[in-house]
Scaffold this motif. Structure first.
Motif, mmCIF file in Angstrom:
data_model
loop_
_atom_site.group_PDB
_atom_site.id
_atom_site.type_symbol
_atom_site.label_atom_id
_atom_site.label_comp_id
_atom_site.label_asym_id
_atom_site.label_seq_id
_atom_site.Cartn_x
_atom_site.Cartn_y
_atom_site.Cartn_z
ATOM 1 N N ASN A 132 -80.431 0.240 -75.943
ATOM 2 C CA ASN A 132 -80.169 -0.170 -74.558
ATOM 3 C C ASN A 132 -81.113 -1.256 -74.084
ATOM 4 N N ASP A 133 -81.421 -2.133 -74.991
ATOM 5 C CA ASP A 133 -82.374 -3.192 -74.689
ATOM 6 C C ASP A 133 -81.742 -4.520 -75.083
ATOM 7 N N GLN A 134 -82.413 -5.586 -74.712
ATOM 8 C CA GLN A 134 -81.947 -6.930 -75.072
ATOM 9 C C GLN A 134 -83.041 -7.599 -75.871
ATOM 10 N N PRO A 135 -82.708 -8.427 -76.850
ATOM 11 C CA PRO A 135 -83.796 -9.146 -77.530
ATOM 12 C C PRO A 135 -84.508 -10.047 -76.511
ATOM 13 N N PRO A 136 -85.831 -9.918 -76.372
ATOM 14 C CA PRO A 136 -86.536 -10.724 -75.354
ATOM 15 C C PRO A 136 -86.417 -12.229 -75.621
ATOM 16 N N GLU A 190 -94.815 -20.009 -59.260
ATOM 17 C CA GLU A 190 -94.736 -18.560 -59.137
ATOM 18 C C GLU A 190 -93.528 -17.990 -59.855
ATOM 19 N N GLY A 191 -93.691 -16.731 -60.233
ATOM 20 C CA GLY A 191 -92.667 -16.064 -61.018
ATOM 21 C C GLY A 191 -91.316 -15.965 -60.345
ATOM 22 N N GLU A 192 -91.254 -16.036 -59.033
ATOM 23 C CA GLU A 192 -89.971 -15.850 -58.344
ATOM 24 C C GLU A 192 -88.984 -16.970 -58.681
ATOM 25 N N GLY A 193 -89.511 -18.079 -59.207
ATOM 26 C CA GLY A 193 -88.637 -19.182 -59.570
ATOM 27 C C GLY A 193 -87.930 -18.979 -60.905
ATOM 28 N N LEU A 194 -88.046 -17.788 -61.495
ATOM 29 C CA LEU A 194 -87.483 -17.567 -62.820
ATOM 30 C C LEU A 194 -86.024 -17.122 -62.806
ATOM 31 N N GLN A 195 -85.575 -16.595 -61.698
ATOM 32 C CA GLN A 195 -84.256 -15.982 -61.604
ATOM 33 C C GLN A 195 -83.133 -16.846 -62.177
ATOM 34 N N GLY A 196 -82.478 -16.307 -63.213
ATOM 35 C CA GLY A 196 -81.312 -16.973 -63.786
ATOM 36 C C GLY A 196 -81.609 -18.223 -64.595
ATOM 37 N N LYS A 197 -82.874 -18.477 -64.848
ATOM 38 C CA LYS A 197 -83.220 -19.741 -65.505
ATOM 39 C C LYS A 197 -83.262 -19.659 -67.028
ATOM 40 N N THR A 198 -83.038 -20.813 -67.644
ATOM 41 C CA THR A 198 -83.209 -20.952 -69.084
ATOM 42 C C THR A 198 -84.601 -21.527 -69.314
ATOM 43 N N ILE A 199 -85.401 -20.769 -70.069
ATOM 44 C CA ILE A 199 -86.802 -21.136 -70.248
ATOM 45 C C ILE A 199 -87.054 -21.612 -71.671
ATOM 46 N N LEU A 200 -87.873 -22.636 -71.791
ATOM 47 C CA LEU A 200 -88.353 -23.030 -73.115
ATOM 48 C C LEU A 200 -89.832 -22.679 -73.185
ATOM 49 N N LEU A 201 -90.134 -21.721 -74.060
ATOM 50 C CA LEU A 201 -91.490 -21.240 -74.241
ATOM 51 C C LEU A 201 -92.139 -22.065 -75.353
ATOM 52 N N VAL A 202 -93.344 -22.578 -75.105
ATOM 53 C CA VAL A 202 -93.946 -23.502 -76.076
ATOM 54 C C VAL A 202 -95.318 -23.028 -76.533
ATOM 55 N N ASP A 203 -95.536 -23.108 -77.845
ATOM 56 C CA ASP A 203 -96.865 -22.819 -78.380
ATOM 57 C C ASP A 203 -97.096 -23.719 -79.588
ATOM 58 N N ASP A 204 -98.323 -23.778 -80.058
ATOM 59 C CA ASP A 204 -98.601 -24.624 -81.219
ATOM 60 C C ASP A 204 -98.159 -23.943 -82.512
ATOM 61 N N ILE A 205 -98.780 -22.796 -82.798
ATOM 62 C CA ILE A 205 -98.488 -22.099 -84.043
ATOM 63 C C ILE A 205 -98.049 -20.684 -83.722
ATOM 64 N N CYS A 206 -97.078 -20.176 -84.474
ATOM 65 C CA CYS A 206 -96.785 -18.763 -84.309
ATOM 66 C C CYS A 206 -97.160 -18.063 -85.604
ATOM 67 N N THR A 207 -97.775 -16.917 -85.485
ATOM 68 C CA THR A 207 -98.169 -16.165 -86.685
ATOM 69 C C THR A 207 -97.178 -15.039 -86.888
ATOM 70 N N THR A 208 -97.365 -13.946 -86.210
ATOM 71 C CA THR A 208 -96.416 -12.849 -86.362
ATOM 72 C C THR A 208 -95.267 -12.963 -85.371
ATOM 73 N N GLY A 209 -95.425 -13.800 -84.383
ATOM 74 C CA GLY A 209 -94.377 -13.940 -83.385
ATOM 75 C C GLY A 209 -94.561 -12.990 -82.209
ATOM 76 N N SER A 210 -95.539 -12.082 -82.298
ATOM 77 C CA SER A 210 -95.662 -11.091 -81.216
ATOM 78 C C SER A 210 -96.094 -11.711 -79.889
ATOM 79 N N THR A 211 -96.876 -12.786 -79.932
ATOM 80 C CA THR A 211 -97.259 -13.448 -78.677
ATOM 81 C C THR A 211 -96.016 -13.982 -77.974
ATOM 82 N N LEU A 212 -95.160 -14.672 -78.736
ATOM 83 C CA LEU A 212 -93.943 -15.238 -78.157
ATOM 84 C C LEU A 212 -93.039 -14.132 -77.616
ATOM 85 N N LEU A 213 -92.963 -13.055 -78.381
ATOM 86 C CA LEU A 213 -92.110 -11.938 -77.987
ATOM 87 C C LEU A 213 -92.582 -11.302 -76.690
ATOM 88 N N GLU A 214 -93.871 -11.109 -76.595
ATOM 89 C CA GLU A 214 -94.419 -10.482 -75.385
ATOM 90 C C GLU A 214 -94.274 -11.409 -74.170
#
Ligand SMILES: [Zn+2]
Ligand SMILES: [Zn+2]
Length: 266
Positions: A74-78, A215-239
């Motif tokens: 009952n969850d969605q992939p983050p 502020e976070g209230e501007g997130l509603q319904g938006k498509t976000i591009l999350l950016v980082d330099d390197i991903c290792t296990t991916g848990s940072t991006l996931l969280e």
């Protein structure tokens, strides 16, 4: 002082004099990365599912099996997709990222940002409403003086869509748990446990007020591009993606320079 030096930051001037600029890859003078070495870094032709990392997935999207396993809970992939621009070991990319991050060679945000733009284009990532850099913990930010993900986000904001500046949400997510530098945590489960709940959405800013874009209230319904330099296990991006979705984001796509291979997920 000669006229051409005015306006130069003293710190940069001293650094350039003590450590003359040369290509970090081949040593050619005057640039941190010469065009020839830059052209050796190839954009990855294939992407894999960000969850199982096994199934080939066009544009780095979640594979059907992983999607189903989330739905069963009952969850969605983050994270809706993850695009990795290049191979960590390719054309000295690892060395460049290290210089960018730890040796404070901030000019590298141009070629590295360019790699991200190319990868986003090749993989046909949707144009985001907002670009969100993965935040550093304030303690780490004080030590380093800048957030490398923010520099990449700045480049993307101006260059992802020609003639358009995409808003950046620099203060939307906050890293509230200090974790040792990720290189030191090799175990995937340990790292995931360490990061659970590490990111929260900042409350609306009392100073900037509504619509200020921080502020976070501007997130509603938006498509976000999350950016980082390197991903290792991916848990940072996931969280981070989890926090953004809780804050109302509709889609979260992530874009990183490379994935550092270490203790693989089981
Ligand atoms: Zn070179
Ligand atoms: Zn999968």
């Amino acid at each position: 002082m000669p006229e051409k030096l005015t306006g130069l930051k003293i710190k940069n001037f001293i650094l350039d004099t003590l450590f003359p600029i040369s290509c970090l890859s081949c040593g050619a003078p005057d640039v941190w990365l010469c065009p020839e070495c830059f052209s050796k870094i190839k954009i990855l032709p294939d992407q894999v599912c960000p969850y199982c990392e096994k199934v080939f997935a066009e544009t780095g999207a979640v594979c059907p099996a992983c999607k189903i396993s989330y739905l069963k809970k009952n969850d969605q992939p983050p994270l809706d997709s993850l695009v990795v621009a290049a191979k960590y070991a390719d054309g000295n990319l690892a060395r460049l990222v290290h210089a960018f991050k730890y040796n404070f060679v901030q000019d590298l945000s141009l070629p590295l940002g360019n790699l991200l733009v190319r990868a986003a284009t090749v993989n046909d990532l949707p144009l985001p409403d907002l670009i969100v850099p993965v935040p550093l913990h304030p303690r780490r930010l004080r030590w380093r003086g800048f957030n490398q993900a923010e520099r990449l986000a700045d480049y993307l904001a101006q260059n992802l869509a020609p003639g358009m500046i995409i808003p950046i949400g620099k203060n939307i997510i906050r890293r509230r748990i200090y974790t040792p530098p990720q290189m030191k945590i090799k175990n995937y489960r340990e790292r995931q446990k360490n990061l659970a709940g590490a990111f929260v959405i900042n409350p609306p800013s009392p100073v900037l007020g509504r619509g200020a874009g921080s502020e976070g209230e501007g997130l509603q319904g938006k498509t976000i591009l999350l950016v980082d330099d390197i991903c290792t296990t991916g848990s940072t991006l996931l969280e981070c993606a989890r926090a953004l979705k809780l804050g109302g984001a509709k889609k979260v796509h992530a874009l990183v320079l490379a994935r550092q291979e270490m203790g693989k997920k089981k």
